[in-house]
Design a protein around this motif. Structure first.
Motif, PDB file in Angstrom:
ATOM      1  N   UNK A 103       0.840  -1.117   0.062  1.00 58.27           N
ATOM      2  CA  UNK A 103      -0.029  -0.096   0.025  1.00 58.27           C
ATOM      3  C   UNK A 103       0.870   1.392  -0.039  1.00 58.27           C
ATOM      4  N   UNK A 104       2.164   1.267   0.607  1.00 61.34           N
ATOM      5  CA  UNK A 104       3.125   2.492   0.721  1.00 61.34           C
ATOM      6  C   UNK A 104       3.404   2.650  -0.946  1.00 61.34           C
ATOM      7  N   UNK A 105       3.321   1.725  -1.653  1.00 64.39           N
ATOM      8  CA  UNK A 105       3.799   1.927  -3.223  1.00 64.39           C
ATOM      9  C   UNK A 105       2.803   2.877  -4.214  1.00 64.39           C
ATOM     10  N   UNK A 106       1.476   2.638  -3.666  1.00 62.70           N
ATOM     11  CA  UNK A 106       0.396   3.259  -4.368  1.00 62.70           C
ATOM     12  C   UNK A 106       0.226   4.714  -4.289  1.00 62.70           C
ATOM     13  N   UNK A 107      -0.465   5.172  -5.420  1.00 64.66           N
ATOM     14  CA  UNK A 107      -1.105   6.479  -5.258  1.00 64.66           C
ATOM     15  C   UNK A 107      -2.635   6.577  -5.257  1.00 64.66           C
ATOM     16  N   UNK A 108      -3.288   7.444  -4.948  1.00 62.76           N
ATOM     17  CA  UNK A 108      -4.779   7.470  -5.151  1.00 62.76           C
ATOM     18  C   UNK A 108      -5.183   7.188  -6.353  1.00 62.76           C
TER      19      UNK A 108
END
Length: 147
Positions: A103-108
């Protein structure tokens, strides 16, 4: 008197037409219901077995990659079938860590909309299967909040 006779004739024709129409509808309904009785009903099958267990992952709260002030909170569960309690707690902890790291690698923008949520679900399921060596059947996203 002629109007009264005409009124009786029209009334009689209306009653007759209504009776014929209702008889036709009743026979059609009976034919349809009989044809449905002939079709054997399939038993309802579940996607999960009776041995499967739903195990909650601790809620994950982390920041997202792109905007520095974007946060995500996700609650999820996994479905397992062939794990002891000790193995299950280890697998749940590993999957929880892996979910937080992913989840830390995602963008909205990547998880926006139905398609983004579907991709997220597929990616997390694939990661859970890999992390557990195939012992997890599915990862279920219960809640997902992006702020």
């Amino acid at each position: 008197m002629q109007w009264f006779g005409a009124l009786l004739l029209v009334t009689a024709l209306s009653v007759g037409a209504g009776a014929l129409a209702s008889l036709h509808l009743m026979s059609t309904f009976q034919r349809i219901s009989e044809s449905q009785k002939e079709v054997p009903e399939k038993p309802i099958s579940s996607a999960f077995n009776a041995n499967d267990r739903l195990r909650k992952i601790t809620p994950v709260v982390t920041n997202l990659a792109a905007p520095p002030n974007a946060w995500i909170r996700m609650e999820a569960s996994i479905v397992t079938d062939k794990l002891t309690e000790e193995e299950a707690s280890i697998v749940v902890a590993r999957i929880g860590e892996d979910v937080a790291a992913y989840l830390r690698t995602l963008t909205p923008a990547q998880i926006e909309g139905a398609r983004g949520l579907q991709y997220l679900r597929e990616d997390l399921n694939e990661r859970a299967l890999t992390r557990s060596s195939g012992k997890v059947r599915e990862l279920i996203i219960e809640t997902l909040v992006v702020q």
